[in-house]
Scaffold this motif. Structure first.
Motif, PDB file in Angstrom:
ATOM      1  N   ARG A   1       7.136   2.658   6.067  1.00  0.00           N
ATOM      2  CA  ARG A   1       7.665   3.721   5.210  1.00  0.00           C
ATOM      3  C   ARG A   1       9.187   3.797   5.293  1.00  0.00           C
ATOM      4  O   ARG A   1       9.853   4.072   4.287  1.00  0.00           O
ATOM      5  CB  ARG A   1       7.031   5.060   5.593  1.00  0.00           C
ATOM      6  CG  ARG A   1       5.556   5.130   5.242  1.00  0.00           C
ATOM      7  CD  ARG A   1       5.020   6.540   5.288  1.00  0.00           C
ATOM      8  NE  ARG A   1       3.649   6.586   4.767  1.00  0.00           N
ATOM      9  CZ  ARG A   1       3.004   7.699   4.477  1.00  0.00           C
ATOM     10  NH1 ARG A   1       3.589   8.873   4.678  1.00  0.00           N
ATOM     11  NH2 ARG A   1       1.774   7.665   4.002  1.00  0.00           N
TER      12      ARG A   1
ATOM     13  N   GLN B   1       2.512   1.794  -3.396  1.00  0.00           N
ATOM     14  CA  GLN B   1       1.536   2.350  -4.330  1.00  0.00           C
ATOM     15  C   GLN B   1       1.356   3.847  -4.082  1.00  0.00           C
ATOM     16  O   GLN B   1       1.274   4.641  -5.026  1.00  0.00           O
ATOM     17  CB  GLN B   1       0.200   1.624  -4.170  1.00  0.00           C
ATOM     18  CG  GLN B   1      -0.880   2.058  -5.148  1.00  0.00           C
ATOM     19  CD  GLN B   1      -0.607   1.591  -6.561  1.00  0.00           C
ATOM     20  OE1 GLN B   1       0.228   0.723  -6.779  1.00  0.00           O
ATOM     21  NE2 GLN B   1      -1.294   2.172  -7.528  1.00  0.00           N
ATOM     22  N   THR B   2       1.307   4.235  -2.826  1.00  0.00           N
ATOM     23  CA  THR B   2       1.168   5.650  -2.470  1.00  0.00           C
ATOM     24  C   THR B   2       2.412   6.436  -2.859  1.00  0.00           C
ATOM     25  O   THR B   2       2.328   7.566  -3.336  1.00  0.00           O
ATOM     26  CB  THR B   2       0.925   5.798  -0.959  1.00  0.00           C
ATOM     27  OG1 THR B   2      -0.239   5.041  -0.598  1.00  0.00           O
ATOM     28  CG2 THR B   2       0.721   7.245  -0.577  1.00  0.00           C
ATOM     29  N   ARG B   3       3.564   5.829  -2.653  1.00  0.00           N
ATOM     30  CA  ARG B   3       4.845   6.510  -2.896  1.00  0.00           C
ATOM     31  C   ARG B   3       5.079   6.771  -4.375  1.00  0.00           C
ATOM     32  O   ARG B   3       5.530   7.838  -4.768  1.00  0.00           O
ATOM     33  CB  ARG B   3       5.980   5.634  -2.336  1.00  0.00           C
ATOM     34  CG  ARG B   3       7.394   6.177  -2.530  1.00  0.00           C
ATOM     35  CD  ARG B   3       7.667   7.323  -1.600  1.00  0.00           C
ATOM     36  NE  ARG B   3       9.069   7.589  -1.465  1.00  0.00           N
ATOM     37  CZ  ARG B   3       9.808   8.285  -2.339  1.00  0.00           C
ATOM     38  NH1 ARG B   3       9.242   8.783  -3.409  1.00  0.00           N
ATOM     39  NH2 ARG B   3      11.087   8.497  -2.130  1.00  0.00           N
TER      40      ARG B   3
ATOM     41  N   THR C   1       3.148   1.970  10.661  1.00  0.00           N
ATOM     42  CA  THR C   1       3.222   2.756   9.434  1.00  0.00           C
ATOM     43  C   THR C   1       4.601   3.403   9.291  1.00  0.00           C
ATOM     44  O   THR C   1       5.110   3.548   8.179  1.00  0.00           O
ATOM     45  CB  THR C   1       2.132   3.841   9.407  1.00  0.00           C
ATOM     46  OG1 THR C   1       2.346   4.771  10.469  1.00  0.00           O
ATOM     47  CG2 THR C   1       0.749   3.222   9.573  1.00  0.00           C
TER      48      THR C   1
ATOM     49  N   SER D   1       2.476  10.099   8.169  1.00  0.00           N
ATOM     50  CA  SER D   1       2.139   8.675   8.081  1.00  0.00           C
ATOM     51  C   SER D   1       0.918   8.310   8.914  1.00  0.00           C
ATOM     52  O   SER D   1       0.122   7.453   8.518  1.00  0.00           O
ATOM     53  CB  SER D   1       3.333   7.812   8.513  1.00  0.00           C
ATOM     54  OG  SER D   1       3.700   8.103   9.837  1.00  0.00           O
TER      55      SER D   1
ATOM     56  N   ARG E   1       0.840  -1.208   0.000  1.00  0.00           N
ATOM     57  CA  ARG E   1       0.000   0.000   0.000  1.00  0.00           C
ATOM     58  C   ARG E   1       0.870   1.251   0.000  1.00  0.00           C
ATOM     59  O   ARG E   1       0.579   2.210  -0.733  1.00  0.00           O
ATOM     60  CB  ARG E   1      -0.910  -0.023   1.231  1.00  0.00           C
ATOM     61  CG  ARG E   1      -1.893   1.138   1.311  1.00  0.00           C
ATOM     62  CD  ARG E   1      -2.762   1.005   2.561  1.00  0.00           C
ATOM     63  NE  ARG E   1      -3.799   2.016   2.601  1.00  0.00           N
ATOM     64  CZ  ARG E   1      -3.623   3.248   3.099  1.00  0.00           C
ATOM     65  NH1 ARG E   1      -2.451   3.591   3.560  1.00  0.00           N
ATOM     66  NH2 ARG E   1      -4.615   4.116   3.100  1.00  0.00           N
ATOM     67  N   GLU E   2       1.934   1.246   0.788  1.00  0.00           N
ATOM     68  CA  GLU E   2       2.813   2.406   0.857  1.00  0.00           C
ATOM     69  C   GLU E   2       3.600   2.603  -0.431  1.00  0.00           C
ATOM     70  O   GLU E   2       3.846   3.732  -0.851  1.00  0.00           O
ATOM     71  CB  GLU E   2       3.772   2.264   2.046  1.00  0.00           C
ATOM     72  CG  GLU E   2       3.113   2.354   3.410  1.00  0.00           C
ATOM     73  CD  GLU E   2       2.464   3.697   3.673  1.00  0.00           C
ATOM     74  OE1 GLU E   2       2.804   4.673   2.979  1.00  0.00           O
ATOM     75  OE2 GLU E   2       1.607   3.778   4.568  1.00  0.00           O
TER      76      GLU E   2
ATOM     77  N   SER F   1      -2.241   9.666   7.006  1.00  0.00           N
ATOM     78  CA  SER F   1      -2.500   8.968   5.744  1.00  0.00           C
ATOM     79  C   SER F   1      -3.036   7.556   5.926  1.00  0.00           C
ATOM     80  O   SER F   1      -3.628   6.997   5.005  1.00  0.00           O
ATOM     81  CB  SER F   1      -1.213   8.916   4.910  1.00  0.00           C
ATOM     82  OG  SER F   1      -0.730  10.213   4.653  1.00  0.00           O
ATOM     83  N   ASN F   2      -2.799   6.981   7.105  1.00  0.00           N
ATOM     84  CA  ASN F   2      -3.182   5.582   7.315  1.00  0.00           C
ATOM     85  C   ASN F   2      -4.244   5.404   8.401  1.00  0.00           C
ATOM     86  O   ASN F   2      -4.385   4.310   8.957  1.00  0.00           O
ATOM     87  CB  ASN F   2      -1.941   4.760   7.680  1.00  0.00           C
ATOM     88  CG  ASN F   2      -0.964   4.645   6.540  1.00  0.00           C
ATOM     89  OD1 ASN F   2      -1.135   3.854   5.624  1.00  0.00           O
ATOM     90  ND2 ASN F   2       0.084   5.449   6.591  1.00  0.00           N
TER      91      ASN F   2
ATOM     92  N   GLY G   1       2.707   5.804  -7.060  1.00  0.00           N
ATOM     93  CA  GLY G   1       1.541   5.893  -7.922  1.00  0.00           C
ATOM     94  C   GLY G   1       1.382   4.648  -8.769  1.00  0.00           C
ATOM     95  O   GLY G   1       2.097   3.665  -8.629  1.00  0.00           O
ATOM     96  N   SER G   2       0.455   4.708  -9.670  1.00  0.00           N
ATOM     97  CA  SER G   2       0.143   3.541 -10.502  1.00  0.00           C
ATOM     98  C   SER G   2       1.093   3.388 -11.686  1.00  0.00           C
ATOM     99  O   SER G   2       1.153   2.342 -12.306  1.00  0.00           O
ATOM    100  CB  SER G   2      -1.297   3.639 -11.017  1.00  0.00           C
ATOM    101  OG  SER G   2      -1.474   4.843 -11.755  1.00  0.00           O
TER     102      SER G   2
END
Length: 241
Positions: A92, A7-9, A88, A70, A4-5, A73-74, A11-12
Motif C-alpha cells: 500500500r 483494484q481496491t484503491r 500489505t 491493511s 489487488r491493492e 482487509s487482507n 475500483g473497477s
C-alpha cells in the motif's frame, strides 16, 4: 498484491485513477483563488507552493490512512505462508508513492503548458526530504496499523485527527508568517516541520530555520521501532485471528 491493492484503491472504473489528480488540482485552484482575493503577497509562486504542499501532505496522509486497515482487509491472504501482514503495508505504501509521482508528473506537464517557471534551490535535498517524509509516514502507519487492529476505535480517532492537521501543517502558510506565540505551538507538529524543510530546500526565498532535525529524527525512529516491536509480538496473532 500490488494489483489487488490497486483494484481496491481505485475500483473497477478507470476514471478512479484521475481522482488522484483532480483532488490536489481542485485544492490548488480553491486556495489560489482565496489567496488572490486576500491580496497577500509572497516572494514565491503561490501555485507552486500549494502544489508541493498538497502533494507531500497527501503522500503522508494517504500512507497512514490506507495502511490503517491493511491487516483486516487482507486477512484472506494470510493463509499463504509467503504472505505476511507486513507485506500489505509495503504494498500500500508503494502504491501511494507511485500515485503521488503520477500526480506530480501531471502537475509538471500542466505547469509547462501554462508557462509557469519552476526553479528549485536544491533538488537533491528536496528529494531526500520527501524520502524522509515517506519513512516517517511509514513508521507511523506501521504503529497505527497494529494498534487499530486490536483497538477498532483507534483508526476512527486517527482519521478525525487529520481534519485539524490539514489546517496546521503548513500547506498554505510558512512558519515565518505566524506570530511567535502561535508558531512555537504549531512547530510541535512534525508535519509542519517537514513541510518547512521541503519548502526551504525548494524555494530560494525560504529556508529551514524553524526545522529541528533531531526532533524529526525522534518522530521517525521511535514510532518505527515501537511499531516493529509491537508487530513482531503480535504477528502470529494477526495471522491466526
Amino acid at each position: 498484491m500490488l494489483l489487488r491493492e490497486i483494484q481496491t484503491r481505485f475500483g473497477s472504473q478507470k476514471l478512479g485513477y484521475f481522482w488522484a489528480v483532480i483532488e490536489p488540482m481542485a485544492m490548488i485552484i480553491v486556495f489560489s483563488i482565496i489567496h488572490s482575493h486576500l491580496g497577500s503577497k509572497t516572494p514565491y509562486n503561490m501555485i507552486i507552493f500549494l502544489a508541493i504542499s498538497f502533494v507531500t501532505y497527501n503522500l503522508y496522509k494517504d500512507i497512514i490512512i490506507m495502511n490503517l486497515n491493511s491487516f483486516q482487509s487482507n486477512k484472506a491472504l494470510f493463509v499463504y505462508k509467503q504472505v505476511k501482514p507486513f507485506d500489505t503495508l509495503i504494498s500500500r505504501t508503494l502504491i501511494e508513492i507511485n500515485i503521488q509521482i503520477f500526480v506530480t508528473i501531471i502537475l509538471l506537464i500542466i505547469a509547462y503548458y501554462l508557462n509557469i517557471e519552476i526553479k528549485v534551490k536544491n533538488l537533491l535535498y528536496v528529494l531526500l526530504s520527501i524520502i524522509w517524509l515517506i519513512i516517517f509516514s511509514f513508521s507511523l502507519s506501521l504503529l497505527f496499523a497494529v494498534l487499530s487492529y486490536f483497538f477498532e476505535n483507534f483508526a476512527k480517532i486517527i482519521k478525525l485527527i487529520f481534519l485539524p492537521m490539514f489546517f496546521i501543517s503548513g500547506l498554505f502558510f510558512t512558519a515565518k508568517d505566524l506570530p511567535d506565540s502561535i508558531r512555537n505551538i504549531l512547530l510541535y507538529n512534525p508535519v509542519l516541520q517537514f513541510e518547512e524543510m521541503i519548502h526551504g530546500f525548494f524555494f530560494y526565498s525560504l529556508d529551514d530555520r524553524y526545522v529541528n532535525y533531531l526532533y524529526l529524527l525522534f518522530w521517525t525512529i521511535i514510532p518505527l521501532f515501537v511499531g516493529l516491536w509491537l508487530y513482531k509480538k503480535s504477528e502470529k496473532k494477526i495471522i491466526m485471528s
